[in-house]
Design an enzyme around this catalytic site. Sequence first.
Site, PDB file in Angstrom:
ATOM      1  N   GLU A 331       0.776  -1.296  -0.171  1.00  0.00           N
ATOM      2  CA  GLU A 331       0.139  -0.052  -0.085  1.00  0.00           C
ATOM      3  C   GLU A 331       0.775   1.336  -0.154  1.00  0.00           C
ATOM      4  O   GLU A 331       0.200   2.203  -0.254  1.00  0.00           O
ATOM      5  CB  GLU A 331      -0.761  -0.012   1.382  1.00  0.00           C
ATOM      6  CG  GLU A 331      -2.107  -1.108   1.151  1.00  0.00           C
ATOM      7  CD  GLU A 331      -1.713  -2.191   2.061  1.00  0.00           C
ATOM      8  OE1 GLU A 331      -0.529  -2.791   1.626  1.00  0.00           O
ATOM      9  OE2 GLU A 331      -2.670  -3.174   2.289  1.00  0.00           O
ATOM     10  N   LYS A 440       3.795 -13.645   8.717  1.00  0.00           N
ATOM     11  CA  LYS A 440       4.523 -13.323   7.384  1.00  0.00           C
ATOM     12  C   LYS A 440       5.572 -14.546   7.464  1.00  0.00           C
ATOM     13  O   LYS A 440       6.594 -14.287   8.202  1.00  0.00           O
ATOM     14  CB  LYS A 440       5.061 -12.205   7.202  1.00  0.00           C
ATOM     15  CG  LYS A 440       5.397 -11.599   5.756  1.00  0.00           C
ATOM     16  CD  LYS A 440       5.648 -10.170   5.503  1.00  0.00           C
ATOM     17  CE  LYS A 440       5.402  -9.739   4.189  1.00  0.00           C
ATOM     18  NZ  LYS A 440       6.144  -8.593   3.728  1.00  0.00           N
ATOM     19  N   TRP A 445       2.348 -14.210   2.883  1.00  0.00           N
ATOM     20  CA  TRP A 445       1.633 -13.916   4.055  1.00  0.00           C
ATOM     21  C   TRP A 445       0.895 -15.297   4.435  1.00  0.00           C
ATOM     22  O   TRP A 445       0.366 -16.159   3.114  1.00  0.00           O
ATOM     23  CB  TRP A 445       0.443 -12.994   3.721  1.00  0.00           C
ATOM     24  CG  TRP A 445       0.960 -11.568   3.604  1.00  0.00           C
ATOM     25  CD1 TRP A 445       1.051 -10.957   2.532  1.00  0.00           C
ATOM     26  CD2 TRP A 445       1.439 -10.900   5.079  1.00  0.00           C
ATOM     27  NE1 TRP A 445       1.613  -9.672   2.818  1.00  0.00           N
ATOM     28  CE2 TRP A 445       1.756  -9.597   4.513  1.00  0.00           C
ATOM     29  CE3 TRP A 445       1.414 -11.037   6.109  1.00  0.00           C
ATOM     30  CZ2 TRP A 445       2.171  -8.607   5.288  1.00  0.00           C
ATOM     31  CZ3 TRP A 445       2.093 -10.309   6.979  1.00  0.00           C
ATOM     32  CH2 TRP A 445       2.520  -9.025   6.479  1.00  0.00           C
TER      33      TRP A 445
HETATM   34  P1  AMP Z   1       3.509  -6.521   1.950  1.00  0.00           P
HETATM   35  O1  AMP Z   1       2.395  -5.534   1.668  1.00  0.00           O
HETATM   36  O2  AMP Z   1       3.312  -7.865   1.669  1.00  0.00           O
HETATM   37  O3  AMP Z   1       4.864  -5.665   1.488  1.00  0.00           O
HETATM   38  O4  AMP Z   1       3.718  -6.605   3.504  1.00  0.00           O
HETATM   39  C1  AMP Z   1       4.035  -5.251   4.511  1.00  0.00           C
HETATM   40  C2  AMP Z   1       4.080  -5.865   5.796  1.00  0.00           C
HETATM   41  O5  AMP Z   1       5.303  -6.327   5.816  1.00  0.00           O
HETATM   42  C3  AMP Z   1       4.190  -4.428   6.750  1.00  0.00           C
HETATM   43  O6  AMP Z   1       2.870  -3.917   6.979  1.00  0.00           O
HETATM   44  C4  AMP Z   1       4.754  -5.166   7.734  1.00  0.00           C
HETATM   45  O7  AMP Z   1       3.821  -6.030   8.727  1.00  0.00           O
HETATM   46  C5  AMP Z   1       5.760  -6.054   7.298  1.00  0.00           C
HETATM   47  N1  AMP Z   1       7.128  -5.474   7.131  1.00  0.00           N
HETATM   48  C6  AMP Z   1       7.408  -4.986   6.207  1.00  0.00           C
HETATM   49  N2  AMP Z   1       8.742  -4.661   6.296  1.00  0.00           N
HETATM   50  C7  AMP Z   1       9.102  -5.035   7.611  1.00  0.00           C
HETATM   51  C8  AMP Z   1      10.479  -4.664   8.277  1.00  0.00           C
HETATM   52  N3  AMP Z   1      11.460  -4.261   8.037  1.00  0.00           N
HETATM   53  N4  AMP Z   1      10.090  -5.341   9.349  1.00  0.00           N
HETATM   54  C9  AMP Z   1       9.126  -5.917  10.069  1.00  0.00           C
HETATM   55  N5  AMP Z   1       7.940  -6.071   9.289  1.00  0.00           N
HETATM   56  C10 AMP Z   1       8.025  -5.496   8.162  1.00  0.00           C
END
Ligand code: AMP
Length: 542
Positions: A331, A440, A445
């Site tokens: 997003e 994750k 996911w």
């Molecule tokens: P996505 O939309 O699949 O890219 O996932 C995004 C989500 O991944 C975020 O809202 C977090 O919950 C997790 N996420 C992304 N980057 C990190 C990070 N550096 N450390 C921990 N969680 C992360």
Amino acid sequence: MLGLMQDSPLLISSLIEHAARYHPHVEIVSRTCEGPVVRTNWRDLAKRVAKLANALRRMGIKPGDRVASLAWNTHRHVELYFAVSGIGAVLNTVNPRLFPEQIDYIVNHAENRVLFFDITFAGLVAGLRGRLSTVERFVALTDADHLPADVAAEAYEDLLSPEPGQIDWPVFDERSASSLCYTSGTTGNPKGVLYTHRSTILHSFMVCTADGFRLSSADSVLLVVPLFHVNAWGIPYAAAMCGAKLVLPGPKLDGKSLFELAVAEKCTFSLGVPTVWLGFFQHIDDTPGLDTSGLRLERVVIGGSAAPRAIIERFRRDLGVFVIHAWGMSETSPVATVGNLLPKHRGLPEKEQIDVQVRQGRVVYGVELRIVDEDRNALPQDGSVAGDLHVRGPWVTSGYFKGVGGDLLDAGGWFPTGDVAKIDSDGYVVLTDRSKDVIKSGGEWISSIDLENAAVAHPAVQEAAVIGLPHPKWQERPFLIIVPKPGTAPDRDEILDFLSARVAKWWLPDDVAFVSELPHTATGKLQKTKLREQFRDHVLST
Ligand code: AMP
């Protein structure tokens, strides 16, 4: 009074034109699905992009139409990035690691008219084909000699070859949709995030800034993060903007293949989720005497899940590589925070610098962050209070494709991320929890709610809760907690057997615990924070 500067729209076609013109000989190196490594450059890639754009038009693809890809990181997939968006159509990059039902859902929901796929996914496409109601043409990303036998498709190279290698790119509103990526990082069906030309160009500028990823013409980029994961974190566009060399690993993402490619192509910069880097170091550990002196890596971006401290340390100590820890979401295009050091950190001892690097990065210009309490009151950004993380800015979504999920933003235009964080006065973010009910694992996911629903279908299960627990290889794995029905005593194997018929193998919980009751809120909702606290020290058995 309006100013007098030219108002030319920010369009993705300008990126490929710029790269072809001013970085014509900078290479694009790609390991293909057929096997060999293919070398091209920005000038020749731009010609093929023009051919593809002309072919798409000849197929009748109009501005706003959706075109899907199911593909690894190769030069052909990058061509789709520029050609589809360049003519004003929308590239829907579909994640081939999803379940077939989710892929069906996405391709149908997006109403894709053409599906471009890598030959490694021919079997998958053969199985889906009858269910993809809007797809008129199936194109295999290969030449006529390598067309897969198991699915009827046209060859990509045949489509390109008769077309002219030039095009006058159309000019249109920079707010037009450019690409579409579905996220399953929330509950329910995957939801489409629809990027614009404007959001993509602004995000690319940020990627190239010194306090962003510092991407420049000096870089050779090993692009490990898939092109089907949030625009490969914006890198194809940013690389064209600054004239960086792109190195695309194709389907081979194992540690050995990545290591060899990084050495051969003198890669200076790379990006990927933590699991990829564990594989990379595993290869180094499994190969005694391996010569790492040929590695030219300077910076590695780790995101998607928390970058483990041990990886940051190893990169630094063993390979002299600086890990840039970044946070973002589908997003948010995705990059919202980037973990560079500030001048005040530079003289600090190594341990204290790494303390900064393990944070999820620092807010970049273009993104605003806030944390709020349960009543949406803004909390102080002093590094000590945690709250729900909200974000807004020109490369943050305002809603999902076709209005799925309703209004996302509050009156102030803030998007709730589902992450819980602390923010300090320098803008560094530390993620402390996640309020969304998803896990994750290795960058992909798993829905805890779907797992819970599958578990309660078992005749001996009264109630079930699934939480994510830390895992050394996958960052998180699902852990299932069950309240058995009175008078029953189900065991772990029986439950896992039952679930294995209902969910994908990689979704299966790593462990099952049995309890007499689960904690609930006053409104009867499962209190996952309490469960996470209760099982914090639980060691997964697999
Ligand atoms: P996505 O939309 O699949 O890219 O996932 C995004 C989500 O991944 C975020 O809202 C977090 O919950 C997790 N996420 C992304 N980057 C990190 C990070 N550096 N450390 C921990 N969680 C992360």
